[in-house]
Design a protein around this motif. Structure first.
Motif, PDB file in Angstrom:
ATOM      1  N   ALA A 120       0.854  -1.184   0.000  1.00  0.00           N
ATOM      2  CA  ALA A 120       0.000   0.000   0.000  1.00  0.00           C
ATOM      3  C   ALA A 120       0.892   1.237   0.000  1.00  0.00           C
ATOM      4  O   ALA A 120       2.049   1.176   0.437  1.00  0.00           O
ATOM      5  N   PRO A 121       0.389   2.371  -0.482  1.00  0.00           N
ATOM      6  CA  PRO A 121       1.225   3.578  -0.540  1.00  0.00           C
ATOM      7  C   PRO A 121       1.900   3.923   0.779  1.00  0.00           C
ATOM      8  O   PRO A 121       3.060   4.364   0.797  1.00  0.00           O
ATOM      9  N   ALA A 122       1.218   3.703   1.893  1.00  0.00           N
ATOM     10  CA  ALA A 122       1.794   4.035   3.202  1.00  0.00           C
ATOM     11  C   ALA A 122       2.818   3.010   3.668  1.00  0.00           C
ATOM     12  O   ALA A 122       3.493   3.234   4.681  1.00  0.00           O
ATOM     13  N   CYS A 123       2.941   1.895   2.920  1.00  0.00           N
ATOM     14  CA  CYS A 123       3.763   0.781   3.380  1.00  0.00           C
ATOM     15  C   CYS A 123       5.009   0.538   2.535  1.00  0.00           C
ATOM     16  O   CYS A 123       5.717  -0.452   2.753  1.00  0.00           O
ATOM     17  N   THR A 124       5.290   1.404   1.580  1.00  0.00           N
ATOM     18  CA  THR A 124       6.547   1.274   0.853  1.00  0.00           C
ATOM     19  C   THR A 124       7.698   1.564   1.813  1.00  0.00           C
ATOM     20  O   THR A 124       7.516   2.202   2.854  1.00  0.00           O
ATOM     21  N   ASP A 125       8.885   1.102   1.463  1.00  0.00           N
ATOM     22  CA  ASP A 125      10.042   1.349   2.330  1.00  0.00           C
ATOM     23  C   ASP A 125      10.223   2.840   2.602  1.00  0.00           C
ATOM     24  O   ASP A 125      10.483   3.258   3.735  1.00  0.00           O
ATOM     25  N   LYS A 126      10.079   3.646   1.550  1.00  0.00           N
ATOM     26  CA  LYS A 126      10.275   5.090   1.698  1.00  0.00           C
ATOM     27  C   LYS A 126       9.205   5.700   2.594  1.00  0.00           C
ATOM     28  O   LYS A 126       9.504   6.531   3.465  1.00  0.00           O
ATOM     29  N   SER A 156      -0.790  -2.473  11.656  1.00  0.00           N
ATOM     30  CA  SER A 156      -1.855  -3.278  11.053  1.00  0.00           C
ATOM     31  C   SER A 156      -1.901  -3.103   9.538  1.00  0.00           C
ATOM     32  O   SER A 156      -2.034  -4.083   8.793  1.00  0.00           O
ATOM     33  N   GLU A 157      -1.756  -1.866   9.068  1.00  0.00           N
ATOM     34  CA  GLU A 157      -1.857  -1.607   7.634  1.00  0.00           C
ATOM     35  C   GLU A 157      -0.729  -2.273   6.842  1.00  0.00           C
ATOM     36  O   GLU A 157      -0.926  -2.689   5.697  1.00  0.00           O
ATOM     37  N   CYS A 158       0.444  -2.370   7.444  1.00  0.00           N
ATOM     38  CA  CYS A 158       1.625  -2.869   6.732  1.00  0.00           C
ATOM     39  C   CYS A 158       2.096  -4.217   7.270  1.00  0.00           C
ATOM     40  O   CYS A 158       3.240  -4.625   7.031  1.00  0.00           O
ATOM     41  N   ASP A 159       1.229  -4.915   7.980  1.00  0.00           N
ATOM     42  CA  ASP A 159       1.625  -6.149   8.660  1.00  0.00           C
ATOM     43  C   ASP A 159       2.276  -7.161   7.725  1.00  0.00           C
ATOM     44  O   ASP A 159       3.268  -7.800   8.080  1.00  0.00           O
ATOM     45  N   LYS A 160       1.746  -7.317   6.515  1.00  0.00           N
ATOM     46  CA  LYS A 160       2.237  -8.359   5.616  1.00  0.00           C
ATOM     47  C   LYS A 160       3.533  -7.981   4.905  1.00  0.00           C
ATOM     48  O   LYS A 160       4.188  -8.850   4.316  1.00  0.00           O
ATOM     49  N   THR A 161       3.898  -6.709   4.946  1.00  0.00           N
ATOM     50  CA  THR A 161       5.077  -6.285   4.191  1.00  0.00           C
ATOM     51  C   THR A 161       6.199  -5.726   5.057  1.00  0.00           C
ATOM     52  O   THR A 161       7.288  -5.448   4.545  1.00  0.00           O
ATOM     53  N   LEU A 162       5.972  -5.572   6.359  1.00  0.00           N
ATOM     54  CA  LEU A 162       7.042  -5.136   7.254  1.00  0.00           C
ATOM     55  C   LEU A 162       7.894  -6.330   7.665  1.00  0.00           C
ATOM     56  O   LEU A 162       7.375  -7.416   7.932  1.00  0.00           O
ATOM     57  N   ASP A 163       9.203  -6.136   7.754  1.00  0.00           N
ATOM     58  CA  ASP A 163      10.050  -7.223   8.237  1.00  0.00           C
ATOM     59  C   ASP A 163       9.972  -7.308   9.761  1.00  0.00           C
ATOM     60  O   ASP A 163       9.571  -6.363  10.437  1.00  0.00           O
ATOM     61  N   TRP A 164      10.353  -8.446  10.299  1.00  0.00           N
ATOM     62  CA  TRP A 164      10.137  -8.735  11.717  1.00  0.00           C
ATOM     63  C   TRP A 164      10.935  -7.829  12.641  1.00  0.00           C
ATOM     64  O   TRP A 164      10.474  -7.485  13.737  1.00  0.00           O
ATOM     65  N   ILE A 165      12.126  -7.399  12.232  1.00  0.00           N
ATOM     66  CA  ILE A 165      12.924  -6.521  13.082  1.00  0.00           C
ATOM     67  C   ILE A 165      12.315  -5.121  13.122  1.00  0.00           C
ATOM     68  O   ILE A 165      12.202  -4.506  14.192  1.00  0.00           O
ATOM     69  N   THR A 166      11.901  -4.609  11.970  1.00  0.00           N
ATOM     70  CA  THR A 166      11.241  -3.299  11.943  1.00  0.00           C
ATOM     71  C   THR A 166       9.978  -3.320  12.791  1.00  0.00           C
ATOM     72  O   THR A 166       9.702  -2.379  13.548  1.00  0.00           O
ATOM     73  N   GLY A 168       9.434  -5.162  15.374  1.00  0.00           N
ATOM     74  CA  GLY A 168       9.845  -5.182  16.772  1.00  0.00           C
ATOM     75  C   GLY A 168      10.190  -3.801  17.292  1.00  0.00           C
ATOM     76  O   GLY A 168       9.772  -3.404  18.390  1.00  0.00           O
ATOM     77  N   TRP A 169      10.961  -3.041  16.512  1.00  0.00           N
ATOM     78  CA  TRP A 169      11.312  -1.682  16.928  1.00  0.00           C
ATOM     79  C   TRP A 169      10.084  -0.783  16.969  1.00  0.00           C
ATOM     80  O   TRP A 169       9.935   0.043  17.883  1.00  0.00           O
ATOM     81  N   MET A 170       9.193  -0.942  15.998  1.00  0.00           N
ATOM     82  CA  MET A 170       7.984  -0.117  15.986  1.00  0.00           C
ATOM     83  C   MET A 170       7.098  -0.420  17.186  1.00  0.00           C
ATOM     84  O   MET A 170       6.522   0.494  17.797  1.00  0.00           O
ATOM     85  N   ARG A 171       6.988  -1.690  17.546  1.00  0.00           N
ATOM     86  CA  ARG A 171       6.195  -2.038  18.731  1.00  0.00           C
ATOM     87  C   ARG A 171       6.770  -1.370  19.980  1.00  0.00           C
ATOM     88  O   ARG A 171       6.026  -0.874  20.835  1.00  0.00           O
ATOM     89  N   ALA A 185      -1.895  -0.357  30.047  1.00  0.00           N
ATOM     90  CA  ALA A 185      -2.541  -1.553  29.494  1.00  0.00           C
ATOM     91  C   ALA A 185      -2.281  -1.663  27.992  1.00  0.00           C
ATOM     92  O   ALA A 185      -1.975  -2.748  27.477  1.00  0.00           O
ATOM     93  N   ALA A 186      -2.393  -0.548  27.287  1.00  0.00           N
ATOM     94  CA  ALA A 186      -2.129  -0.556  25.844  1.00  0.00           C
ATOM     95  C   ALA A 186      -0.664  -0.858  25.568  1.00  0.00           C
ATOM     96  O   ALA A 186      -0.332  -1.575  24.616  1.00  0.00           O
ATOM     97  N   CYS A 187       0.215  -0.323  26.405  1.00  0.00           N
ATOM     98  CA  CYS A 187       1.648  -0.585  26.268  1.00  0.00           C
ATOM     99  C   CYS A 187       1.931  -2.082  26.357  1.00  0.00           C
ATOM    100  O   CYS A 187       2.635  -2.646  25.517  1.00  0.00           O
ATOM    101  N   LEU A 188       1.375  -2.725  27.364  1.00  0.00           N
ATOM    102  CA  LEU A 188       1.594  -4.163  27.547  1.00  0.00           C
ATOM    103  C   LEU A 188       1.000  -4.968  26.392  1.00  0.00           C
ATOM    104  O   LEU A 188       1.596  -5.954  25.942  1.00  0.00           O
ATOM    105  N   LYS A 189      -0.153  -4.547  25.907  1.00  0.00           N
ATOM    106  CA  LYS A 189      -0.782  -5.247  24.786  1.00  0.00           C
ATOM    107  C   LYS A 189       0.071  -5.127  23.525  1.00  0.00           C
ATOM    108  O   LYS A 189       0.227  -6.095  22.770  1.00  0.00           O
ATOM    109  N   THR A 190       0.644  -3.954  23.298  1.00  0.00           N
ATOM    110  CA  THR A 190       1.492  -3.746  22.122  1.00  0.00           C
ATOM    111  C   THR A 190       2.728  -4.631  22.171  1.00  0.00           C
ATOM    112  O   THR A 190       3.165  -5.171  21.146  1.00  0.00           O
TER     113      THR A 190
END
Length: 233
Positions: A120-126, A156-166, A168-171, A185-190
């Motif tokens: 998706a446009p929001a999910c390109t590397d750039k 959620s929007e980029c779940d299928k195209t983000l790599d696992w390390i990215t 992890g850092w985003m979480r 509570a939201a912090c722990l859920k994330t």
């Protein structure tokens, strides 16, 4: 040593047919970039049918190949390897004829067969890199609500195209922002998807992941441990 696998191999044909891929058409994909499953590589196609593929598997093993697609197939130069491309909406299913020479393009723990998705446009590397830069500026300015609104949707929007390390850092970035907003509570859920690994020792991580993967994952795990302590109070 127990090894985790990060790159699923190509699905059997019967399963593909059962999940809607029966409508895929063998043809040259439209020009553009497609992201490999789990964000672990890319297929780039030019308007004239030229393509190249790069992927990364466990322990930093890689695949790299290129060629020209004609009517949905490409014969790799100086080999018996034939790569096929089946297009279905925004996805391209890449497979081979099973020739041994197809493995010549890959390390032992890597593959290039499988599903590639046009992001998706929001999910390109750039776009993701720009969103993360904006998030950091907003976070540093203590605009925590705006920072959260910038970064959180990408998980959620980029779940299928983000790599696992990215991911992890985003979480961790999102969780720390939620902590700043007093939403423990939201912090722990994330951070929940990372909590099992965070409970391991550094040696435990090295026992469960290939060496190169452990090296790049340990900083994420250590950050997760710190942020879990903050959010648990």
């Amino acid at each position: 040593m127990k090894i985790k696998h990060f790159l699923p191999f190509a699905l059997p044909l019967a399963l593909l047919l059962g999940t809607g891929m029966a409508s895929a058409q063998a043809s040259t994909p439209p020009a553009g970039e497609y992201i490999y499953q789990g964000g672990s590589g890319a297929l780039r196609v030019k308007a004239d049918g030229r393509f190249d593929i790069t992927t990364i598997g466990a322990n930093a093993h890689t695949c790299a190949l290129d060629g020209s697609i004609v009517r949905g197939k490409a014969k790799i130069a100086d080999s018996g390897c034939i790569v096929s491309f089946a297009v279905n909406a925004d996805k391209v299913e890449v497979a081979t004829n099973g020739a041994e020479q197809c493995r010549d393009n890959c390390g032992m723990r890597a593959t290039f067969e499988g599903t590639y998705t046009r992001p998706a446009p929001a999910c390109t590397d750039k776009a993701v890199a720009n969103s993360r830069k904006s998030f950091k500026r907003q976070y540093d300015a203590r605009d925590y609500s705006i920072a959260l609104a910038t970064l959180s949707p990408l998980l959620s929007e980029c779940d299928k195209t983000l790599d696992w390390i990215t991911k992890g850092w985003m979480r961790n970035d999102i969780a720390l922002t939620q902590f700043k907003l007093n939403d423990r509570a939201a912090c722990l859920k994330t951070l929940q998807p990372l909590s099992e690994d965070a409970a391991r020792t550094d040696d435990g991580i090295r026992e469960n992941y290939p060496p190169a993967d452990a090296d790049i994952f340990l900083p994420v795990v250590r950050a997760t441990r710190t942020n879990l302590k903050l959010c648990r109070g």
